[in-house]
Structures are given as C-alpha cells and as structure tokens.
Scaffold this motif. Structure first.
Motif, short mmCIF file in Angstrom:
data_model
loop_
_atom_site.label_atom_id
_atom_site.label_comp_id
_atom_site.label_asym_id
_atom_site.label_seq_id
_atom_site.Cartn_x
_atom_site.Cartn_y
_atom_site.Cartn_z
N ARG A 1 40.85 48.82 42.86
CA ARG A 1 41.04 47.51 42.26
C ARG A 1 40.38 47.56 40.91
N SER B 1 38.10 46.81 38.06
CA SER B 1 36.84 46.11 37.96
C SER B 1 36.07 46.63 36.76
N GLY C 1 31.07 48.04 39.92
CA GLY C 1 32.19 47.29 39.36
C GLY C 1 32.16 45.83 39.78
N GLN C 2 32.36 44.96 38.81
CA GLN C 2 32.42 43.52 39.09
C GLN C 2 33.87 43.09 39.08
N ILE C 3 34.31 42.61 40.21
CA ILE C 3 35.73 42.25 40.32
C ILE C 3 35.94 40.79 39.87
#
Ligand SMILES: [Zn+2]
Length: 345
Positions: A22, A24, A343-345
């Motif tokens: 995903r 991020s 990772g910051q989604i």
C-alpha cells in the motif's frame, strides 16, 4: 568469529511474491519518501550525538566541516555495502543535531529518518525542566516536531523514541510514554522504546500503551535481545508488538549473557514460530561518537561493535543464515518490516 561479507543487498531489495503493498510515506530529513523506497533499513542507530559536542566546542577535533565530511564519506561506504536507510533515535535531550543529519544525508545519498521523543537521561538535565512538563505539554511538543518541524527547521520527525531505563518507569518516563502514545495516535507516527528486556520491561510499557489505546503494530520494544526468554518474547509478539534485536553484538563478549549464539537462536525461534514480521535488526551503534578521537570515546568502546553500522549486515545476517534463517526472512526483517512500520498510510 570472523566477519563475513555474504550479505546481498540486491537479494534483500527484491520484491517477494505475494507481498501486499500500500502506498505510504515516511518523513526523512530530506522530506517525504515513499516507504517502498526505504530498502535495507537499520531502525535503531545514533548518528547525531557526536556533532552536538561540536556545537558546544566548535573548534574541537578539526571542527564541524571536517566532521561532516568524515561522516558523509563513511555513509557512502555504508550505502555501498547495501544499507539504504538509517533511523536516528537520538532525541534532542541527548544531542540530536538535525542540520547535521540533513547535510550528511544529502552528501551521502543515505536516507535518514530523525526522531522526536525523549531519552529522559540524565533526568535532571539543566537545559530542560522536564519535571515541570505535563503529558499534554509533551504531546504537543512531539506532535509539533512531527507535523511542523524540528528545532526551527521544516525537517519533520518520522518516529517517536522513548527511553525508559528500568523495568519500572518513573513518573516522568510514564508521562513520556503516555505522551508518545497520544502523539502516535494523532499523527500515525510509530513508537520505539529503549527497553530493559532483561527485566521484562516491555510488559510494563505495553500496559501503559494499551491503557492509552495504542495499536501494538505501531510499537517496537528495542534492545529486546537483552533477554533470552522466549516466553517473554512470544507474549509480546502475540499481542502484536515488534521486537528490536539491536544489541546482539553485546553478546560477543566472553562473559555476556545472553550470548551472541543465544540471541541469534532466539531470533531463529521467533521466525520458526511465525513471527519474522515482528523482528527488527539493528545495532544501536553510536556512530557520531565513534567519529570522535579516541580520548573522547573510550567509554563507548566496549559496547559498540567493531563493524560499526555494518555489524548487522556483515556479521549478524550471515550468522542467522548459518543457523537456517532464509533469505526471504532476512528480507522481511530488514526491508519489509521497516517499510510497513515507518510508512504512514
Ligand atoms: Zn539507542
């Protein structure tokens, strides 16, 4: 045991089958980066505490410019050896120098993630009045460094580091951990703690974090290999926490417990139990201090690995492979776990 060099960066950076991705972002000292570009990552190191000495004595040891040049040169070697990203867990109260990190990242091409948070040691640092700080005040400070920037710059923190020295957090340490929890929930930035694993400290941290409603997937208890207790490890990973195995080099000393072999064995046992996705490998090296002249770093000599920032890749990874850890599991621990954690989604 002689260092070996069988570490293959290209193999580690390959994308494994079935990996779910995903998009991020992670904040580095040069700005936001897609987490899929982090590559081989050392998630618990210290590279900016030495430069802070030069901020106090600018003309010592050749001065800051020479120090930056030396650091950039060494980082180019680290990058050439297959490491793409280093996470600096040096908080402001132990000498973080954000402009140093920015400059050496730019010069060397190595990604660097800086932290907010606190080490709380020494607790009565005259430059700060920590006992006067409230949980709300600390939370505000951490969020500011994550969302606006550090020390008057626009460089943002990508992780929260909390140092808790014993297995019984002091009132101040507990306030820091609760503030870290609130800041993490508000921003999505993950938490790493300095953990006294030998006394099962992760359990007391977890109780506080769970009281604050933190998702354990956003937390790593670092220095966990100071314990050789599989019951302790399995209890935490089953609850969803990650374990930072970043003091493995300390097991190489003749009388050290757990031994290097036991620390490596515990990593293998956790992988065999299905928890490769909860393990981080690093070496908590004090790179900035290691650049200082001998007389300024004697105190650190006995605990940092001779391989410095390359201990994990040049010695630990080959040792793990010799006891049966697969390339796929190495990639999980060194590439995929950092990508999903930071990772910051
Ligand atoms: Zn550390």
């Amino acid at each position: 045991m002689a260092p070996t060099a069988s570490f293959s960066a290209s193999a580690l950076e390959a994308v494994g089958p079935g990996a779910t991705r995903r998009s991020s972002l992670v904040q580095t000292v040069l700005g936001p980066l897609d987490a899929s570009k982090l590559g081989v990552t050392l998630p618990h190191e210290h590279i900016a505490d030495g430069p802070d000495v030069l901020n106090r004595w600018p003309k010592a040891w050749g001065g800051r410019a020479e120090f930056v040049a030396k650091a950039a040169e060494k980082f180019q070697l680290v990058k050439a050896a297959g490491v793409s990203t280093i996470v600096d867990l040096t908080t402001y109260d132990v000498g973080r120098d954000i402009r140093f990190l920015e400059e050496v990242s730019r010069r060397s091409g190595l990604n660097i993630i800086a932290c907010t948070g606190q080490r709380f040691f020494p607790p009565q640092d005259p430059h700060i009045s920590m006992p006067a700080r409230t949980i709300a005040g600390l939370t505000e400070f951490f969020v500011k460094e994550i969302e606006q920037g550090i020390d008057g710059t626009a460089i943002k923190a990508g992780v929260i580091k909390i140092g808790i020295i014993t297995n019984r957090p002091t009132a101040l340490e507990e306030a820091g951990l609760r503030a870290a929890a609130k800041a993490s929930k508000a921003t999505g930035v993950p938490i790493r703690t300095h953990t006294d694993a030998g006394h099962r400290a992760g359990e007391s941290h977890a109780a506080i974090l769970e009281d604050e409603g933190v998702n354990p997937a956003r937390v790593s208890f670092d220095h966990s290999d100071g314990s050789g207790d599989m019951d302790y490890f399995l209890g935490l990973v089953k609850r969803g926490y990650s374990l930072g195995m970043d003091h493995v080099h300390r097991g190489t000393a003749a009388d050290s417990q757990p031994s290097f072999a036991r620390r490596a064995e515990c990593i293998k046992l956790l992988i065999d139990a299905g928890f490769a996705g909860k393990i981080f490998l690093s070496q908590d090296a004090e790179f900035g201090g290691a650049l200082l002249p001998q007389d300024a770093r004697n105190w650190r000599e006995n605990i940092d690995p001779a391989e410095g920032l390359l201990f994990t890749t040049q010695r630990l990874v080959p040792s793990l492979k010799r006891i049966g850890v697969s390339d796929r599991d190495i990639q999980t621990m060194t590439v995929e776990n950092p990508r999903s954690f930071f990772g910051q989604i």
